[in-house]
Design a protein around this motif. Structure first.
Motif, PDB file in Angstrom:
ATOM      1  N   ARG A  41      -4.697 -79.899  26.921  1.00 47.70           N
ATOM      2  CA  ARG A  41      -5.924 -80.547  26.448  1.00 47.70           C
ATOM      3  C   ARG A  41      -6.910 -79.567  25.810  1.00 47.70           C
ATOM      4  NH1 ARG A  41      -8.022 -85.410  30.203  1.00 47.70           N
ATOM      5  NH2 ARG A  41      -8.891 -85.940  28.155  1.00 47.70           N
ATOM      6  N   HIS A  42      -6.489 -78.326  25.597  1.00 40.36           N
ATOM      7  CA  HIS A  42      -7.319 -77.373  24.868  1.00 40.36           C
ATOM      8  C   HIS A  42      -6.958 -77.443  23.381  1.00 40.36           C
ATOM      9  CE1 HIS A  42      -9.056 -74.595  28.177  1.00 40.36           C
ATOM     10  NE2 HIS A  42      -8.889 -75.824  28.639  1.00 40.36           N
ATOM     11  N   PHE A  43      -7.943 -77.134  22.541  1.00 37.16           N
ATOM     12  CA  PHE A  43      -7.782 -77.258  21.098  1.00 37.16           C
ATOM     13  C   PHE A  43      -7.485 -75.908  20.450  1.00 37.16           C
ATOM     14  CE2 PHE A  43     -10.414 -80.855  22.286  1.00 37.16           C
ATOM     15  CZ  PHE A  43      -9.918 -81.892  21.510  1.00 37.16           C
ATOM     16  N   ILE A  44      -6.652 -75.955  19.389  1.00 38.22           N
ATOM     17  CA  ILE A  44      -6.550 -74.785  18.512  1.00 38.22           C
ATOM     18  C   ILE A  44      -7.215 -75.077  17.172  1.00 38.22           C
ATOM     19  CG2 ILE A  44      -4.434 -74.034  19.659  1.00 38.22           C
ATOM     20  CD1 ILE A  44      -2.923 -74.822  17.088  1.00 38.22           C
ATOM     21  N   LEU A  45      -7.608 -76.344  16.955  1.00 34.25           N
ATOM     22  CA  LEU A  45      -8.363 -76.722  15.759  1.00 34.25           C
ATOM     23  C   LEU A  45      -9.156 -77.976  16.069  1.00 34.25           C
ATOM     24  CD1 LEU A  45      -8.937 -76.337  12.659  1.00 34.25           C
ATOM     25  CD2 LEU A  45      -7.046 -77.946  12.260  1.00 34.25           C
ATOM     26  N   GLN A  46     -10.411 -78.002  15.602  1.00 31.09           N
ATOM     27  CA  GLN A  46     -11.230 -79.196  15.752  1.00 31.09           C
ATOM     28  C   GLN A  46     -11.783 -79.624  14.398  1.00 31.09           C
ATOM     29  OE1 GLN A  46     -13.587 -79.947  19.267  1.00 31.09           O
ATOM     30  NE2 GLN A  46     -13.259 -77.843  19.975  1.00 31.09           N
ATOM     31  N   HIS A  47     -12.094 -80.897  14.300  1.00 35.05           N
ATOM     32  CA  HIS A  47     -12.653 -81.472  13.082  1.00 35.05           C
ATOM     33  C   HIS A  47     -13.892 -80.679  12.653  1.00 35.05           C
ATOM     34  CE1 HIS A  47     -15.087 -84.256  10.663  1.00 35.05           C
ATOM     35  NE2 HIS A  47     -13.956 -84.870  10.358  1.00 35.05           N
ATOM     36  N   GLY A  48     -13.952 -80.323  11.373  1.00 33.43           N
ATOM     37  CA  GLY A  48     -15.094 -79.587  10.846  1.00 33.43           C
ATOM     38  C   GLY A  48     -14.910 -78.083  10.812  1.00 33.43           C
ATOM     39  N   ASP A  49     -13.919 -77.584  11.567  1.00 25.77           N
ATOM     40  CA  ASP A  49     -13.617 -76.148  11.529  1.00 25.77           C
ATOM     41  C   ASP A  49     -12.608 -75.864  10.412  1.00 25.77           C
ATOM     42  OD1 ASP A  49     -15.226 -75.839  13.737  1.00 25.77           O
ATOM     43  OD2 ASP A  49     -13.558 -75.786  15.167  1.00 25.77           O
ATOM     44  N   VAL A  50     -12.636 -74.647   9.898  1.00 29.49           N
ATOM     45  CA  VAL A  50     -11.613 -74.225   8.944  1.00 29.49           C
ATOM     46  C   VAL A  50     -10.374 -73.787   9.711  1.00 29.49           C
ATOM     47  CG1 VAL A  50     -11.019 -72.559   7.142  1.00 29.49           C
ATOM     48  CG2 VAL A  50     -13.321 -73.530   7.233  1.00 29.49           C
ATOM     49  N   CYS A  51      -9.217 -74.276   9.296  1.00 31.99           N
ATOM     50  CA  CYS A  51      -7.968 -73.885   9.944  1.00 31.99           C
ATOM     51  C   CYS A  51      -7.625 -72.459   9.524  1.00 31.99           C
ATOM     52  CB  CYS A  51      -6.851 -74.851   9.547  1.00 31.99           C
ATOM     53  SG  CYS A  51      -5.283 -74.531  10.374  1.00 31.99           S
ATOM     54  N   ARG A  52      -7.701 -71.526  10.447  1.00 30.05           N
ATOM     55  CA  ARG A  52      -7.517 -70.106  10.149  1.00 30.05           C
ATOM     56  C   ARG A  52      -6.108 -69.600  10.406  1.00 30.05           C
ATOM     57  NH1 ARG A  52     -11.855 -68.958   7.009  1.00 30.05           N
ATOM     58  NH2 ARG A  52     -13.813 -69.542   8.023  1.00 30.05           N
ATOM     59  N   TYR A  53      -5.268 -70.412  11.059  1.00 25.74           N
ATOM     60  CA  TYR A  53      -3.974 -69.904  11.504  1.00 25.74           C
ATOM     61  C   TYR A  53      -2.833 -70.844  11.128  1.00 25.74           C
ATOM     62  CZ  TYR A  53      -6.844 -66.944  14.531  1.00 25.74           C
ATOM     63  OH  TYR A  53      -7.763 -66.051  15.006  1.00 25.74           O
ATOM     64  N   PHE A  54      -1.701 -70.234  10.799  1.00 28.86           N
ATOM     65  CA  PHE A  54      -0.417 -70.932  10.730  1.00 28.86           C
ATOM     66  C   PHE A  54       0.230 -70.693  12.089  1.00 28.86           C
ATOM     67  CE2 PHE A  54       3.143 -72.896   8.890  1.00 28.86           C
ATOM     68  CZ  PHE A  54       2.881 -73.234   7.571  1.00 28.86           C
ATOM     69  N   THR A  55       0.597 -71.759  12.791  1.00 21.50           N
ATOM     70  CA  THR A  55       0.946 -71.667  14.209  1.00 21.50           C
ATOM     71  C   THR A  55       2.391 -72.065  14.465  1.00 21.50           C
ATOM     72  OG1 THR A  55      -1.339 -72.123  14.875  1.00 21.50           O
ATOM     73  CG2 THR A  55       0.382 -72.537  16.507  1.00 21.50           C
ATOM     74  N   PHE A  56       3.116 -71.206  15.172  1.00 20.32           N
ATOM     75  CA  PHE A  56       4.491 -71.453  15.605  1.00 20.32           C
ATOM     76  C   PHE A  56       4.483 -71.730  17.102  1.00 20.32           C
ATOM     77  CE2 PHE A  56       8.520 -69.725  17.345  1.00 20.32           C
ATOM     78  CZ  PHE A  56       9.433 -70.504  16.654  1.00 20.32           C
ATOM     79  N   VAL A  57       5.172 -72.804  17.520  1.00 22.24           N
ATOM     80  CA  VAL A  57       5.210 -73.170  18.937  1.00 22.24           C
ATOM     81  C   VAL A  57       6.428 -72.525  19.590  1.00 22.24           C
ATOM     82  CG1 VAL A  57       5.304 -75.064  20.595  1.00 22.24           C
ATOM     83  CG2 VAL A  57       4.045 -75.350  18.443  1.00 22.24           C
ATOM     84  N   VAL A  58       6.165 -71.629  20.521  1.00 21.85           N
ATOM     85  CA  VAL A  58       7.238 -70.970  21.276  1.00 21.85           C
ATOM     86  C   VAL A  58       7.717 -71.886  22.401  1.00 21.85           C
ATOM     87  CG1 VAL A  58       7.845 -68.978  22.698  1.00 21.85           C
ATOM     88  CG2 VAL A  58       6.305 -68.698  20.736  1.00 21.85           C
ATOM     89  N   SER A  59       6.769 -72.450  23.149  1.00 27.12           N
ATOM     90  CA  SER A  59       7.087 -73.412  24.203  1.00 27.12           C
ATOM     91  C   SER A  59       5.891 -74.334  24.376  1.00 27.12           C
ATOM     92  CB  SER A  59       7.420 -72.711  25.519  1.00 27.12           C
ATOM     93  OG  SER A  59       6.286 -72.004  26.012  1.00 27.12           O
TER      94      SER A  59
END
Length: 209
Positions: A41-59
């Motif tokens: 339930r934690h965010f890595i991106l929220q509405h209104g923020d600039v997406c700074r990362y390309f994210t790979f899911v390890v698990s």
């Protein structure tokens, strides 16, 4: 081997499915990707923020979604192991995002910043090729999803979900899957019961022991 090295090895194995990396290119991944652990339930991106990362899911698992004017969530994409999550429009244009990316499970990520990714493109053309394949796959996935929304029944959309995310049906609550399909959780339960009924052996349906 520590956690971050294990994560990088999974990322290298992922890239090797496309255009395999040499030792120098692997070293670049170690330098430019950062491991991050995210609680449910934690965010890595929220509405209104600039997406700074390309994210790979390890698990673990992420969901990307939008919220309409009535506050209702609409899931656009899930990203579990060996998949990617980013708001491509915000990431490349460096503009505020209209989306959220949230962990639906405790999740381990590898992330690369926009400038670091550009350096990979410039210095190692193989990364340009690899990420082009990844982005093309995401575009095809989105295009197919739009076509299904227009022309496929809810049952067909659910079967497509099972094909696209075979390991998530038992990991995600009905509410999350229903949001992705654009139906109610109650209707999803009806679809699941119907598919389970179809899958029963004929002798069971006839009451033969």
């Amino acid at each position: 081997m520590n956690s971050e090295n294990t994560s990088i090895q999974k990322l290298i194995a992922h890239f090797n499915n496309y255009f395999p990396l040499n030792n120098a290119e692997c070293d670049e991944l170690i330098m430019r990707f950062t491991e991050r652990k995210v609680k449910r339930r934690h965010f890595i991106l929220q509405h209104g923020d600039v997406c700074r990362y390309f994210t790979f899911v390890v698990s673990g698992c992420l969901k990307m979604y939008a919220v309409d004017k009535n506050g209702k969530e609409h899931n656009i994409q899930f990203a579990a192991e060996n998949d990617w999550a980013t708001d491509l429009s915000s990431f490349y244009a460096e503009t505020p995002s209209q989306l959220y990316i949230e962990a639906v499970e405790p999740t381990i990520l590898l992330q690369i910043k926009h400038d670091d990714l550009l350096q990979l493109y410039i210095n190692y053309h193989k990364f340009d090729h690899n990420f082009r394949v990844i982005i093309e796959q995401k575009y095809i996935e989105l295009q197919n999803r739009v076509l299904q929304t227009i022309s496929a029944s809810a049952e067909e959309r659910y079967e497509s979900f099972l094909n696209r995310y075979p390991n998530l049906a038992n990991r995600l609550p009905n509410t999350q899957i229903a949001s992705y399909l654009g139906i109610t959780p109650e209707f999803l339960s009806t679809i699941r019961k119907g598919l389970a009924y179809k899958a029963r052996p004929l002798k069971y349906l006839k009451g033969i022991s």
